[in-house]
Design an enzyme around this catalytic site. Structure first.
Site, short mmCIF file in Angstrom:
data_model
loop_
_atom_site.label_atom_id
_atom_site.label_comp_id
_atom_site.label_asym_id
_atom_site.label_seq_id
_atom_site.Cartn_x
_atom_site.Cartn_y
_atom_site.Cartn_z
N ASP A 195 0.82 -1.22 0.00
CA ASP A 195 0.00 0.00 0.00
C ASP A 195 0.85 1.26 0.00
O ASP A 195 0.43 2.30 -0.47
CB ASP A 195 -0.94 -0.01 1.20
CG ASP A 195 -2.04 -1.02 0.97
OD1 ASP A 195 -1.82 -2.21 1.25
OD2 ASP A 195 -3.10 -0.64 0.44
N ASN A 227 1.49 -2.94 4.24
CA ASN A 227 0.57 -3.79 3.48
C ASN A 227 -0.46 -4.34 4.47
O ASN A 227 -0.39 -4.07 5.67
CB ASN A 227 1.34 -4.91 2.75
CG ASN A 227 0.45 -5.66 1.76
OD1 ASN A 227 -0.27 -5.05 0.97
ND2 ASN A 227 0.45 -6.98 1.81
O1 MRU Z 1 -7.80 -2.89 2.74
P1 MRU Z 1 -7.48 -3.26 1.33
O2 MRU Z 1 -8.24 -4.44 0.84
O3 MRU Z 1 -7.57 -2.07 0.40
O4 MRU Z 1 -5.95 -3.69 1.39
C1 MRU Z 1 -5.32 -4.14 0.23
C2 MRU Z 1 -3.93 -4.58 0.44
O5 MRU Z 1 -3.38 -4.51 1.50
C3 MRU Z 1 -3.18 -5.02 -0.80
O6 MRU Z 1 -2.25 -6.02 -0.49
C4 MRU Z 1 -2.44 -3.81 -1.40
O7 MRU Z 1 -3.31 -2.75 -1.56
C5 MRU Z 1 -1.79 -4.13 -2.68
S1 MRU Z 1 -2.96 -4.31 -3.96
C6 MRU Z 1 -2.18 -4.51 -5.44
#
Ligand code: MRU
Length: 343
Positions: A234, A244
Site C-alpha cells: 500500500d 501492506n
Molecule cells: O484494505 P485493502 O483491501 O484495500 O488492502 C489491500 C492490500 O493490502 C493489498 O495487499 C495492497 O493494496 C496491494 S494491492 C495490489
C-alpha cells in the site's frame, strides 16, 4: 481480461462490488464523485492501485459535472473529499496529485478544456496501471521461476488494480511462462480478502490454490511447504519499509525464520519518497465490527474492547526484493529505491 474491476463508461464510473464476492457479481454505477468516494470508503473497490484509479476517475467525474461559477473551489472540494476516503495507500494521493497537475497546468485554457483533459488523464492512469502490472509480472516471474509452492496474503490481484494485478500479476505471468506451481492463500482476517477475492481470482485463472487461515502460515513454512512469498503493498517508504495488509509483517518474520524469500510487488506509484520510514506511514483503523462480527453475526462478547488496524509495516531488512514495473529493487533500499524511481 476476465475480471473488470473498474471502468469509465458513458461518463460514469462502473465498479464490481467487491464486498459481495465471491458469491455475487454485482456492478455498481457511481453517478457522481461523492458516490465514488463512498465506494472507496465502503470497500466496494479496494486495493492500493485500484483506489488510485477510482480517485482519478472520481475527480474527472466531479469536474465534468461541475456547473458552478467557482470551478476552482469545487475542484478543491472534489479532491479533498476523495483524499479523505482512506489514509494508507499512497496511490490515492499520487493519483490526486496527477489530476491536480493537469488542472493547474491547463487552467488558463478554460474550464471545458480542463474537464476534457482530466477525463483523458484518468483513463491514462487506468491504462498505465494495467501496463505496469504486466511489466511487473515479467520481472516477478523471473524471480520466482524456481518456486513450486508460493504463498500470498490479502488480495493484490486484478481486483486490487485496474487489471492483471501486482502480486497475482506475478503469478499470472509465472503461469503464462509455462511454470507449474501452486499457491497458498492466507484468508486475511478480518476482511477476508484472501478467502473471498484471491481464492476467487486464482480459481478463475485455474492456478492450483489452497486456502488456509492466517494462523496456519508458520506451520506450512516450518514443514517445508513454502518456497517463496509474494505480496502487494500500500505504501513503500524511502528506506524500503512496506505497509501492506495486516498480517504481512507476521509472515515476513516467519519467512526470515525459515529462510524463505519474501517479495513485495507494487508499481512505482506505491513508493512514497516523502515518507522516510515505515513509522511515517499512517495506518488506517477500521470499524471494530469487522473483528467482533462475521457476516452480521457477533462472534465476541458484547462490549469487549477491539483493536482493528487495517495494515502493518514490514521493515525493509525482512524484504528480499521489491518488484516494480521498472525492474527489481534489491537492498540496500535507501539508495536503490531513490535511483530506481528517478530512472
Ligand atoms: O484494505 P485493502 O483491501 O484495500 O488492502 C489491500 C492490500 O493490502 C493489498 O495487499 C495492497 O493494496 C496491494 S494491492 C495490489
Amino acid at each position: 481480461m476476465s475480471v473488470k474491476t473498474i471502468e469509465w463508461k458513458n461518463d460514469q464510473v462502473v465498479m464490481l462490488d467487491q464486498r459481495l464476492l465471491p458469491h455475487k457479481e454485482i456492478i455498481r454505477v457511481c453517478r457522481n464523485y461523492k458516490e465514488v468516494a463512498a465506494a472507496i470508503r465502503q470497500m466496494i473497490i479496494r486495493g492500493a492501485p485500484a483506489i488510485g484509479v477510482a480517485a482519478a476517475m472520481g475527480v474527472a467525474l466531479g469536474a465534468l459535472q461541475s456547473k458552478t461559477k467557482d470551478f476552482d473551489r469545487e475542484f478543491e472540494q472534489i479532491v479533498l473529499t476523495l483524499a479523505k476516503t482512506r489514509p494508507t495507500a499512497v496511490n490515492l494521493f499520487w493519483a490526486l496529485e496527477r489530476m491536480r497537475k493537469v488542472y493547474s497546468e491547463n487552467r488558463d485554457r478554460g474550464v471545458d478544456a480542463v474537464k476534457r483533459l482530466l477525463k483523458i488523464e484518468a483513463q491514462k492512469i487506468y491504462k498505465e496501471d494495467i501496463a505496469a502490472n504486466k511489466e511487473m509480472g515479467k520481472y516477478g516471474a523471473e524471480l520466482l521461476a524456481d518456486a513450486k509452492h508460493v504463498m500470498t496474503h490479502c488480495n493484490a490481484g486484478a481486483l486490487a488494480t485496474a487489471g492483471y494485478g501486482t502480486a497475482l500479476g506475478v503469478l499470472r505471468a509465472l503461469k503464462e511462462s509455462g511454470k507449474k506451481f501452486d499457491v497458498f492463500v492466507n484468508e486475511t482476517r478480518p476482511f477476508l480478502q484472501g478467502a473471498r477475492l484471491t481464492a476467487w481470482e486464482l480459481k478463475k485463472e485455474k492456478i492450483a490454490t489452497t486456502l488456509i487461515t492466517d494462523s496456519m502460515a508458520g506451520y506450512l513454512m516450518q514443514i517445508g511447504r513454502v518456497d517463496a512469498i509474494v505480496v502487494g503493498c500500500d505504501r513503500v517508504a524511502a528506506n524500503g519499509d512496506v505497509a501492506n495488509k495486516i498480517g504481512t509483517y507476521t509472515i515476513a518474520v516467519l519467512a526470515r525464520r525459515h529462510g524463505i524469500p519474501f517479495y513485495v510487488a507494487g508499481p512505482t506509484s506505491s513508493i512514497d519518497l516523502n515518507c522516510p520510514t515505515g513509522e511515517d506511514i499512517p495506518i488506517e483503523q477500521r470499524n471494530p465490527k469487522e473483528v467482533s462480527h462475521m457476516f452480521g453475526k457477533a462472534l465476541a462478547p458484547k462490549g469487549i474492547s477491539i483493536f482493528n488496524p487495517a495494515f502493518d509495516v514490514t521493515s525493509q531488512e525482512l524484504i528480499s526484493a521489491i518488484i516494480t514495473e521498472k525492474g527489481i529493487i534489491r537492498p540496500p533500499y535507501q539508495q536503490n529505491i531513490a535511483s530506481h524511481v528517478s530512472h
